[in-house]
Design an enzyme around this catalytic site. Structure first.
Site, PDB file in Angstrom:
ATOM      1  N   TYR A  24       0.837  -1.200   0.000  1.00  0.00           N
ATOM      2  CA  TYR A  24       0.000   0.000   0.000  1.00  0.00           C
ATOM      3  C   TYR A  24       0.872   1.250   0.000  1.00  0.00           C
ATOM      4  CZ  TYR A  24      -3.111   3.672   1.718  1.00  0.00           C
ATOM      5  OH  TYR A  24      -3.802   4.848   1.872  1.00  0.00           O
ATOM      6  N   SER A 106      -3.359  12.935   7.845  1.00  0.00           N
ATOM      7  CA  SER A 106      -4.272  12.465   6.813  1.00  0.00           C
ATOM      8  C   SER A 106      -5.690  12.378   7.349  1.00  0.00           C
ATOM      9  CB  SER A 106      -3.828  11.087   6.308  1.00  0.00           C
ATOM     10  OG  SER A 106      -4.810  10.512   5.472  1.00  0.00           O
ATOM     11  N   GLN A 127      -5.340  17.251   6.504  1.00  0.00           N
ATOM     12  CA  GLN A 127      -5.624  16.994   5.096  1.00  0.00           C
ATOM     13  C   GLN A 127      -7.045  16.470   4.960  1.00  0.00           C
ATOM     14  OE1 GLN A 127      -5.800  13.535   3.916  1.00  0.00           O
ATOM     15  NE2 GLN A 127      -6.193  14.062   1.784  1.00  0.00           N
ATOM     16  N   TYR A 129     -10.345  15.477   1.842  1.00  0.00           N
ATOM     17  CA  TYR A 129     -10.901  15.399   0.500  1.00  0.00           C
ATOM     18  C   TYR A 129     -12.304  16.001   0.520  1.00  0.00           C
ATOM     19  CZ  TYR A 129      -7.338  11.706   0.294  1.00  0.00           C
ATOM     20  OH  TYR A 129      -6.167  11.003   0.385  1.00  0.00           O
ATOM     21  N   THR A 155      -6.874  18.011  -0.689  1.00  0.00           N
ATOM     22  CA  THR A 155      -6.317  17.194  -1.766  1.00  0.00           C
ATOM     23  C   THR A 155      -7.332  17.118  -2.890  1.00  0.00           C
ATOM     24  OG1 THR A 155      -4.949  15.913  -0.240  1.00  0.00           O
ATOM     25  CG2 THR A 155      -5.427  14.922  -2.369  1.00  0.00           C
ATOM     26  N   LYS A 254      -3.520  20.674  -2.665  1.00  0.00           N
ATOM     27  CA  LYS A 254      -2.533  19.640  -2.979  1.00  0.00           C
ATOM     28  C   LYS A 254      -3.022  18.789  -4.147  1.00  0.00           C
ATOM     29  CE  LYS A 254      -0.165  15.702  -0.787  1.00  0.00           C
ATOM     30  NZ  LYS A 254      -0.606  14.637  -1.701  1.00  0.00           N
ATOM     31  N   HIS A 278       0.189  12.830  -6.382  1.00  0.00           N
ATOM     32  CA  HIS A 278      -0.251  11.856  -5.384  1.00  0.00           C
ATOM     33  C   HIS A 278       0.754  10.701  -5.263  1.00  0.00           C
ATOM     34  CE1 HIS A 278      -4.067  11.444  -3.034  1.00  0.00           C
ATOM     35  NE2 HIS A 278      -3.543  10.259  -2.769  1.00  0.00           N
ATOM     36  N   ARG A 281       0.203   7.734  -7.523  1.00  0.00           N
ATOM     37  CA  ARG A 281      -0.850   6.802  -7.121  1.00  0.00           C
ATOM     38  C   ARG A 281      -2.202   7.116  -7.764  1.00  0.00           C
ATOM     39  NH1 ARG A 281       0.372   4.101  -2.436  1.00  0.00           N
ATOM     40  NH2 ARG A 281      -1.650   4.354  -1.419  1.00  0.00           N
TER      41      ARG A 281
END
Length: 381
Positions: A24, A106, A127, A129, A155, A254, A278, A281
């Site tokens: 991962y 995160s 961070q 989303y 992000t 980001k 990313h 990724r």
């Protein structure tokens, strides 16, 4: 084994971690071409050695996110870091605080914002989303602000999630039935040290920030199913008005590679732009972060702080990014592998190695201040 360079942490982590966790962190999307380019394109940049300068005093300090930093380095957001060491995000945040560099938690962390805030004294960045459930986002932003967090790292390159074939092979991604769970269990059984220290003693193994909205539990399998239903693919520049309405602190965007997007980010009120793919990724075939950096710098100049992530594996790499216009860099894989290899002490060791590598490279290129690096320290070609 005492790590002598950042790659050593990766080797130790590979031995200690169940395969699904190592892959991962280590893997990228599809053929992993962009992930490899992140590293290779940095290596192509040749430093200009210059001698007979007074390098008796070298200043590695700067400001990142409008705060003093001892190095032009931040620990970037890494999901599931709490599975790489016992309460991993707390250990990493403490190591960053002791070293005097920023830490970005995160959204997909095992340790929630309250736990990390209780364990540290220096404000950290959060961070996030764009989530369909705007009420959840509003509440999380309010919780973060109340705890003293003043920097939001939004992000923007995960409107949809790319396929990561290593995760499918290891059992982390794909259908989350009993067969997949047994595959992960078999990998854990082959790593009894991790199973005892992190698996048995490191709980709760939930994603603390999302627990309030995950009615069926906030474990890994539940989250993987929840993501597909709740990450918002309709995100657009218009959503920045909503963000600014509910967030009064510093705003970082980001996941920007295109100079037009960098200009739009500034127009939308971003204080910092992070040039990032990313970590290779997401869009396989996208340019490396270091290749995209100069055009972003040319496009926005000093309208916003410019940072970069992707492919940084040494102190020399940090200087390469700064020479091309970045204020600093974010680390991902290096710190999470250091965490897996040695907990918070491993992260401290990793930062010390970076500090030493940067100081040596500065001296041998005739540079004395990281805030004054320019393309002149690189050889053309």
């Amino acid at each position: 084994m005492t790590p002598a360079c950042l790659d050593d942490f990766r080797l130790i982590a590979r031995r200690r971690l169940p395969r699904f966790l190592f892959d991962y962190a280590d893997g990228g999307s599809y053929s992993e071409g962009t992930m490899r380019a992140n590293i290779a394109d940095l290596q192509k940049l040749t430093l200009r050695q210059q001698v007979m300068r007074d390098v008796s005093t070298i200043d590695l300090s700067t400001t990142l996110f409008d705060r003093p930093a001892t190095l032009p380095v931040a620990l970037g957001p890494v999901g599931l870091a709490g599975l790489y060491a016992r309460r991993g995000e707390v250990q990493a945040a403490r190591a960053a605080e002791e070293a005097g560099v920023p830490f970005v938690l995160s959204a997909v962390s095992c340790c929630g914002i309250e736990e990390v805030a209780a364990a540290t004294t220096r404000p950290f960045a959060l961070q996030l989303y764009m989530i369909r459930d705007r009420a959840f986002m509003r509440d999380l932003l309010a919780r973060a602000a109340e705890l003293g967090t003043d920097t939001l790292v939004l992000t923007v390159d995960l409107a949809v999630q790319s396929a990561r074939y290593r995760d499918m092979r290891s059992g982390l991604a794909g259908p989350q039935g009993l067969g997949t769970q047994w595959r992960r269990f078999a990998q854990i059984a082959r790593h009894p040290g991790w199973a005892w220290d992190v698996g048995a003693r490191g709980g709760p193994h939930t994603l603390g920030n999302f627990a309030p909205v995950m009615r069926e539990g906030a474990g890994l399998s539940q989250f993987l199913a929840w993501v597909g239903r709740n990450f918002d693919p309709s995100i657009s520049w218009a959503d920045m008005d909503w963000i600014r309405e509910h967030w009064g602190g510093r705003l970082v965007m980001k996941g920007v590679l295109d100079p037009d997007d960098a200009v739009a980010a500034c127009n939308a009120g971003a204080d910092t732009v992070i040039v990032s793919n990313h970590g290779g990724r997401q869009l396989d075939g996208a340019p490396s972060s270091i290749a995209a950096l100069p055009a972003v710098v040319d496009a926005i100049g000093d309208r916003a702080e410019i940072l970069m992530d992707g492919g940084i594996r040494s102190g020399v790499d940090v200087l390469r990014a700064l020479a091309l216009g970045a204020r600093g860099v974010l680390l991902g894989r290096p710190w999470v592998f250091a965490l897996a290899a040695g907990g918070g002490a491993g992260v401290t060791r990793m930062l010390d190695l970076l500090r030493h590598e940067m100081a040596v490279a500065m001296a041998l290129t005739g540079q004395t201040d990281v805030k004054r690096l320019s393309p002149d320290m690189l050889l053309a070609g």
